[in-house]
Write an enzyme that holds these catalytic residues in place. Structure first.
Site, PDB file in Angstrom:
ATOM      1  N   LYS A   1      -0.753  -4.035  -3.332  1.00  0.00           N
ATOM      2  CA  LYS A   1      -2.046  -3.421  -3.000  1.00  0.00           C
ATOM      3  C   LYS A   1      -2.029  -2.003  -3.539  1.00  0.00           C
ATOM      4  CE  LYS A   1      -5.230  -2.158   0.729  1.00  0.00           C
ATOM      5  NZ  LYS A   1      -5.243  -0.700   0.531  1.00  0.00           N
TER       6      LYS A   1
ATOM      7  N   SER B   1       0.816  -1.212   0.000  1.00  0.00           N
ATOM      8  CA  SER B   1       0.000   0.000   0.000  1.00  0.00           C
ATOM      9  C   SER B   1       0.854   1.268   0.000  1.00  0.00           C
ATOM     10  CB  SER B   1      -0.960  -0.042   1.188  1.00  0.00           C
ATOM     11  OG  SER B   1      -1.988   0.899   1.034  1.00  0.00           O
TER      12      SER B   1
END
Length: 424
Positions: A344, A319
């Site tokens: 992600k 992320s």
């Protein structure tokens, strides 16, 4: 006298009838009011998703028809409304958009602020096989100390199979009072890639203080190397990073190793601010919303350091930490050393609802400066170096850490068999 009594009896009966009728009407009105309140609550959630969700097709379904399917139901309690909202969001088939009851929402806010309780795991549902997967244990947490690793599969929690459970259901089962224990059943791929090892770990829950940065200035030959381990992008991360970099600069650091291994991400803004401390000029990241509109986030020319830099990554780098790693790699500011990142590439926004509950909604996807979409793919490092076996926290950033040693040789220009690959 008897006639008078009869009159009073009829009056009493009449008053009672009127009272009963009034109570019945009041009860009916209250029931209608409660029904309308629950409808309004569900509709509010539907509208937030309708306005913000990154997929304009809503998983190939008519979102207005979905609303009609749920709004006509009768909800007798807020708990029933919660259940219906979860069912409605499940039709999106995207695990990061989810409903959070008040206690869970408060816990998430506390986590991003820098402290929480529990076992200390960041988890996700693998979108290929729909199994609960560990992104990374929080450093120093009960799960970390018990030996849980990135990419472990959680197949059971207290002997309850996780198959079919949502992320929040799994997280809720792992929460509990400080000092209580939870048993996790894990599946871990064997080193040779042939099969898995199954193990049970009994973990005692505790309060977890998330220290975003652990740093030390290492004397490596003629060079002072600032080793910065960034564990999470929480509310303290950017301020702590700024303080650390300025301190190392004042102490004469001439090279840096940024360790993003096991960093599961966190606040988008924190990742952006830290990227601007390291990159003098260039694009940090692009975000793409539901309409395909791209927004670019640039550096402002106020980097704190410009010395040579290497970044360490692994399968737990996810992320916001992938945003930072991708920006450093594709702006040619740093080489990445280690193994492929988690993959992600979606961005969530949190919405607080009227009763203290919350809603996490995926509002956009991000692309690296060269417009690579890393979701489900990850970022391949410039120099691929695997750890032959897990190392302890004390070994990180030392001569017992083979990936750190590789980073030093990359900084020296002496690393052999360098494998340079693109991000996708």
């Amino acid at each position: 006298m008897i006639k008078q009594r009869r009159i009073w009896s009829w009056l009493l009966i009449g008053v009672m009838a009127i009272a009963i009728q009034f109570l019945a009407i009041s009860g009916a009105n209250a029931a209608v009011t409660d029904y309308l309140q629950e409808q309004k609550f569900l509709t509010n959630v539907w509208q937030i998703v309708n306005r913000s969700y990154f997929d304009p097709e809503f998983n190939n379904q008519n979102w207005y028809k979905v609303r009609r399917q749920f709004i006509n139901r009768k909800f007798n309690s807020r708990e029933e409304t919660y259940a219906a909202i979860k069912e409605m969001l499940a039709t999106l088939d995207e695990p990061f958009t989810r409903f959070l009851e008040p206690e869970k929402f408060k816990s998430m806010q506390t986590s991003t602020a820098g402290e929480l309780t529990g076992v200390g795991l960041q988890i996700a549902v693998d979108e290929f096989d729909e199994r609960v997967t560990v992104i990374a244990p929080i450093e120093g947490s009960p799960a970390d100390l018990a030996g849980v690793r990135s990419r472990d599969r959680i197949v059971g929690i207290d002997n309850i199979p996780t198959k079919g459970l949502t992320l929040d259901e799994c997280a809720n089962r792992m929460r509990g009072a400080i000092g209580s224990e939870v048993k996790l059943t894990l599946e871990r791929p064997l080193a040779d890639g042939k099969g898995v090892e199954k193990l049970d770990l009994l973990i005692k829950r505790d309060r977890i203080a998330v220290t975003p940065i652990i740093a030390k200035l290492n004397q490596e030959g003629d060079h002072k190397v600032g080793y910065v381990r960034l564990n999470q992008f929480n509310g303290n991360a950017s301020a702590d990073m700024e303080k650390t970099l300025k301190k190392f600069k004042a102490e004469g650091a001439d090279r840096y190793v940024l360790d993003l291994r096991g960093n599961p991400g966190g606040l988008f803004d924190a990742g952006l601010q830290i990227a601007r401390m390291l990159i003098s000029e260039g694009t940090v990241v692009y975000t793409v919303d539901r309409h395909g509109v791209q927004e670019s986030f640039e550096t402002k020319g106020d980097a704190i350091i410009n010395e040579p830099l290497v970044v360490l990554t692994d399968g737990g780098t996810a992320s916001a930490s992938e945003i930072l790693a991708g920006a450093l790699q594709e702006n040619h500011r740093a080489q990445l050393v280690g193994t492929k990142t988690f993959g992600k590439g979606l961005i969530q926004s949190l919405y607080e609802l009227e009763d203290g509950a919350g809603l996490a909604v995926t509002i956009a996807k991000y692309e690296t400066p060269l417009h690579h979409n890393i979701h489900k793919r990850g970022i391949i490092p410039d120099v691929e170096v695997s750890l032959s076996e897990p190392i302890t926290r004390k070994q990180l950033g030392t001569n017992e850490d083979s990936q750190y040693i590789a980073a030093l040789s990359v900084l020296d220009g002496t690393y052999k068999n360098v494998i340079v690959k693109s991000a996708n």
